[in-house]
Design a protein around this motif. Structure first.
Motif, PDB file in Angstrom:
ATOM      1  N   UNK A   1       0.788  -1.195   0.017  1.00  0.00           N
ATOM      2  CA  UNK A   1       0.135  -0.072  -0.140  1.00  0.00           C
ATOM      3  C   UNK A   1       0.946   1.274  -0.110  1.00  0.00           C
ATOM      4  N   UNK A   2       2.159   1.254  -0.016  1.00  0.00           N
ATOM      5  CA  UNK A   2       3.084   2.262   0.331  1.00  0.00           C
ATOM      6  C   UNK A   2       2.991   3.075  -1.303  1.00  0.00           C
ATOM      7  N   UNK A   3       3.203   4.070  -1.293  1.00  0.00           N
ATOM      8  CA  UNK A   3       3.518   4.866  -2.551  1.00  0.00           C
ATOM      9  C   UNK A   3       5.053   5.062  -2.783  1.00  0.00           C
ATOM     10  N   UNK A   4       5.521   4.689  -4.125  1.00  0.00           N
ATOM     11  CA  UNK A   4       6.894   4.658  -4.333  1.00  0.00           C
ATOM     12  C   UNK A   4       7.210   5.229  -5.632  1.00  0.00           C
ATOM     13  N   UNK A   5       8.368   6.087  -5.625  1.00  0.00           N
ATOM     14  CA  UNK A   5       8.808   6.732  -6.988  1.00  0.00           C
ATOM     15  C   UNK A   5      10.032   5.896  -7.639  1.00  0.00           C
ATOM     16  N   UNK A   6       9.615   5.431  -8.635  1.00  0.00           N
ATOM     17  CA  UNK A   6      10.526   4.537  -9.444  1.00  0.00           C
ATOM     18  C   UNK A   6      11.013   4.913 -10.752  1.00  0.00           C
ATOM     19  N   UNK A   7      12.270   4.517 -11.105  1.00  0.00           N
ATOM     20  CA  UNK A   7      12.622   4.456 -12.330  1.00  0.00           C
ATOM     21  C   UNK A   7      12.389   3.369 -13.282  1.00  0.00           C
ATOM     22  N   UNK A   8      11.864   3.693 -14.537  1.00  0.00           N
ATOM     23  CA  UNK A   8      11.506   2.532 -15.397  1.00  0.00           C
ATOM     24  C   UNK A   8      12.637   2.012 -16.052  1.00  0.00           C
ATOM     25  N   UNK A   9      13.252   0.740 -15.833  1.00  0.00           N
ATOM     26  CA  UNK A   9      14.515   0.130 -16.598  1.00  0.00           C
ATOM     27  C   UNK A   9      14.051  -0.330 -17.752  1.00  0.00           C
ATOM     28  N   UNK A  10      13.205  -1.380 -17.796  1.00  0.00           N
ATOM     29  CA  UNK A  10      12.944  -2.041 -19.083  1.00  0.00           C
ATOM     30  C   UNK A  10      11.457  -2.195 -19.281  1.00  0.00           C
ATOM     31  N   UNK A  11      11.153  -2.140 -20.570  1.00  0.00           N
ATOM     32  CA  UNK A  11       9.876  -2.429 -21.063  1.00  0.00           C
ATOM     33  C   UNK A  11       9.715  -3.398 -22.013  1.00  0.00           C
ATOM     34  N   UNK A  12       8.864  -4.541 -21.859  1.00  0.00           N
ATOM     35  CA  UNK A  12       8.860  -5.532 -22.729  1.00  0.00           C
ATOM     36  C   UNK A  12       7.223  -5.296 -23.303  1.00  0.00           C
ATOM     37  N   UNK A  13       7.259  -4.695 -24.550  1.00  0.00           N
ATOM     38  CA  UNK A  13       5.950  -4.353 -24.987  1.00  0.00           C
ATOM     39  C   UNK A  13       5.221  -5.626 -25.461  1.00  0.00           C
ATOM     40  N   UNK A  14       5.971  -6.662 -25.786  1.00  0.00           N
ATOM     41  CA  UNK A  14       5.129  -8.006 -26.245  1.00  0.00           C
ATOM     42  C   UNK A  14       4.515  -8.442 -25.142  1.00  0.00           C
ATOM     43  N   UNK A  15       5.250  -8.610 -24.050  1.00  0.00           N
ATOM     44  CA  UNK A  15       4.621  -9.323 -22.758  1.00  0.00           C
ATOM     45  C   UNK A  15       3.931  -8.396 -21.903  1.00  0.00           C
ATOM     46  N   UNK A  16       4.291  -6.877 -22.083  1.00  0.00           N
ATOM     47  CA  UNK A  16       3.645  -6.178 -21.174  1.00  0.00           C
ATOM     48  C   UNK A  16       4.115  -6.113 -19.582  1.00  0.00           C
ATOM     49  N   UNK A  17       5.561  -6.490 -19.529  1.00  0.00           N
ATOM     50  CA  UNK A  17       6.299  -6.590 -18.259  1.00  0.00           C
ATOM     51  C   UNK A  17       7.164  -5.221 -18.313  1.00  0.00           C
ATOM     52  N   UNK A  18       6.972  -4.662 -17.043  1.00  0.00           N
ATOM     53  CA  UNK A  18       7.750  -3.299 -16.782  1.00  0.00           C
ATOM     54  C   UNK A  18       8.688  -3.598 -15.513  1.00  0.00           C
ATOM     55  N   UNK A  19       9.971  -3.588 -15.822  1.00  0.00           N
ATOM     56  CA  UNK A  19      10.935  -3.533 -14.732  1.00  0.00           C
ATOM     57  C   UNK A  19      11.286  -2.094 -14.065  1.00  0.00           C
ATOM     58  N   UNK A  20      11.265  -2.117 -12.749  1.00  0.00           N
ATOM     59  CA  UNK A  20      11.274  -0.798 -12.211  1.00  0.00           C
ATOM     60  C   UNK A  20      12.596  -0.857 -11.278  1.00  0.00           C
ATOM     61  N   UNK A  21      13.157   0.389 -10.873  1.00  0.00           N
ATOM     62  CA  UNK A  21      14.023   0.626  -9.852  1.00  0.00           C
ATOM     63  C   UNK A  21      13.878   1.559  -8.807  1.00  0.00           C
ATOM     64  N   UNK A  22      13.982   1.267  -7.776  1.00  0.00           N
ATOM     65  CA  UNK A  22      13.857   2.226  -6.645  1.00  0.00           C
ATOM     66  C   UNK A  22      15.171   2.768  -6.197  1.00  0.00           C
ATOM     67  N   UNK A  23      16.195   2.063  -5.952  1.00  0.00           N
ATOM     68  CA  UNK A  23      17.241   2.845  -5.594  1.00  0.00           C
ATOM     69  C   UNK A  23      17.908   3.494  -6.762  1.00  0.00           C
TER      70      UNK A  23
END
Length: 188
Positions: A61-83
């Motif tokens: 439930x916590x709000x985080x601000x993340x950087x989008x590392x990778x986006x796989x448009x075919x699968x719809x996966x989004x990899x994020x980074x908090x650090x």
């Protein structure tokens, strides 16, 4: 947030997320700005150094601000980074989010004054404002400074546009800037 973007975020963009599920090696978070999208934060992208327990860093439930590392448009996966998000970017994004919440409250007030529901007004006016300015808050700031001139090109319904401009100019004061300098003039 009233407005949810369709599609996927761009790589290297900063997004606001809400922690949904915490596993042993990763976190799954809803992307608040995007419609029906979630991303994953691997344990190595939570904080530098060794992490013994993910729950020391995040809670559901916590709000985080993340950087989008990778986006796989075919699968719809989004990899994020908090650090990888600096504190200044994190603060800026949270301030933007808080400003947008205030703008949405003002938008609800405008809908109430027009005696219509928020969704209907959003379809008529809000969507166009967000497309043009990016966020409601930016649109309202521009309207407070320039008045009706700021939204003339959007071809909004007359009654809604007039009410919007009058309420926004009444409630939001344009930012004032004070410049203080000392000049030394010499004549020979």
């Amino acid at each position: 947030m009233l407005y949810k973007r369709k599609g996927l975020p761009e790589e290297n963009s900063i997004v606001l997320c809400t922690v949904k599920k915490i596993l042993f090696h990763s976190i799954f978070a809803d992307l608040d700005e995007f419609e029906n999208r979630e991303g994953m934060i691997h344990i190595s992208e939570i904080a530098p150094g060794r992490i013994r327990n993910i729950r020391d860093y995040v809670k559901e439930g916590k709000k985080l601000v993340c950087l989008v590392l990778r986006v796989d448009r075919e699968k719809g996966h989004v990899d994020l980074s908090l650090r990888r998000v600096s504190m200044s970017l994190r603060n800026q994004k949270m301030e933007e989010y808080k400003q947008e919440l205030k703008s949405e409250k003002l938008f609800e007030y405008i809908a109430k004054q027009l005696k219509t529901d928020v969704k209907t007004l959003y379809e008529k006016v809000g969507g166009k404002l967000v497309e043009e300015f990016g966020l409601l808050g930016y649109a309202f700031n521009e309207i407070s400074v320039r008045g009706e001139e700021a939204i003339r090109s959007l071809n909004l319904p007359k009654k809604e546009a007039e009410t919007l401009v009058s309420i926004v100019q009444e409630k939001i004061k344009p930012p004032e800037v004070k410049i203080d300098r000392t000049f030394v003039l010499e004549s020979f």
